[in-house]
Design a protein around this motif. Structure first.
Motif, PDB file in Angstrom:
ATOM      1  N   SER A  66      -6.815   3.143  -5.940  1.00 16.44           N
ATOM      2  CA  SER A  66      -6.400   1.998  -5.004  1.00 16.44           C
ATOM      3  C   SER A  66      -5.730   0.869  -5.568  1.00 16.44           C
ATOM      4  O   SER A  66      -5.957   0.610  -6.664  1.00 16.44           O
ATOM      5  CB  SER A  66      -7.485   1.860  -3.889  1.00 16.44           C
ATOM      6  OG  SER A  66      -8.500   0.991  -4.823  1.00 16.44           O
ATOM      7  N   THR A  95       0.810  -1.183   0.143  1.00 18.63           N
ATOM      8  CA  THR A  95      -0.027  -0.114  -0.013  1.00 18.63           C
ATOM      9  C   THR A  95       0.912   1.185  -0.088  1.00 18.63           C
ATOM     10  O   THR A  95       0.462   2.166  -0.659  1.00 18.63           O
ATOM     11  CB  THR A  95      -0.976   0.056   1.276  1.00 18.63           C
ATOM     12  OG1 THR A  95      -1.703  -1.187   0.955  1.00 18.63           O
ATOM     13  CG2 THR A  95      -1.493   1.109   1.214  1.00 18.63           C
ATOM     14  N   ARG A 149       1.263   9.018  -6.407  1.00 21.21           N
ATOM     15  CA  ARG A 149       1.543  10.449  -6.098  1.00 21.21           C
ATOM     16  C   ARG A 149       2.783  10.841  -6.886  1.00 21.21           C
ATOM     17  O   ARG A 149       2.701  11.959  -7.591  1.00 21.21           O
ATOM     18  CB  ARG A 149       2.209  10.768  -4.560  1.00 21.21           C
ATOM     19  CG  ARG A 149       2.393  12.056  -4.185  1.00 21.21           C
ATOM     20  CD  ARG A 149       2.903  12.327  -2.817  1.00 21.21           C
ATOM     21  NE  ARG A 149       4.169  11.740  -2.545  1.00 21.21           N
ATOM     22  CZ  ARG A 149       4.472  10.500  -1.921  1.00 21.21           C
ATOM     23  NH1 ARG A 149       3.783   9.922  -1.016  1.00 21.21           N
ATOM     24  NH2 ARG A 149       5.857  10.093  -1.728  1.00 21.21           N
ATOM     25  N   GLN A 184       0.941   4.026  -2.903  1.00 23.92           N
ATOM     26  CA  GLN A 184       0.571   5.333  -2.581  1.00 23.92           C
ATOM     27  C   GLN A 184       1.787   6.360  -3.152  1.00 23.92           C
ATOM     28  O   GLN A 184       1.547   7.447  -3.834  1.00 23.92           O
ATOM     29  CB  GLN A 184       0.412   5.745  -1.249  1.00 23.92           C
ATOM     30  CG  GLN A 184      -0.790   5.066  -0.644  1.00 23.92           C
ATOM     31  CD  GLN A 184      -1.109   4.962   0.759  1.00 23.92           C
ATOM     32  OE1 GLN A 184      -0.181   5.418   1.516  1.00 23.92           O
ATOM     33  NE2 GLN A 184      -1.974   4.750   1.278  1.00 23.92           N
TER      34      GLN A 184
END
Length: 71
Positions: A18, A2, A10, A6
């Motif tokens: 997700s 995760t 970004r 992320q």
């Protein structure tokens, strides 16, 4: 995973995507490359064709190409 996901999103400027979104993306891509729903159902571990259809979406371009093949 995760945290890495992320960070990658970004850096790429991707928002609202997700790890679960990859499952939708993969299923859609498989359908658009010609994979039949039964095979996709088994590969993705879904228990019914209805679940596959919830995950697999096709693009407008893909649908337009399908229509062109009919004419």
């Amino acid at each position: 995973m995760t945290k890495a996901h992320q960070t990658a999103c970004r850096r790429a400027g991707i928002v609202d995507f997700s790890p679960h979104s990859w499952r939708h993306h993969w299923a859609s891509w498989m359908v658009m490359t010609g994979c039949d729903l039964v095979t996709l159902m088994r590969l993705g571990g879904w228990s019914s064709p209805a679940m596959v259809q919830r995950y697999a979406a096709v693009s407008a371009d893909h649908m337009a190409e399908a229509i062109k093949r009919l004419t």
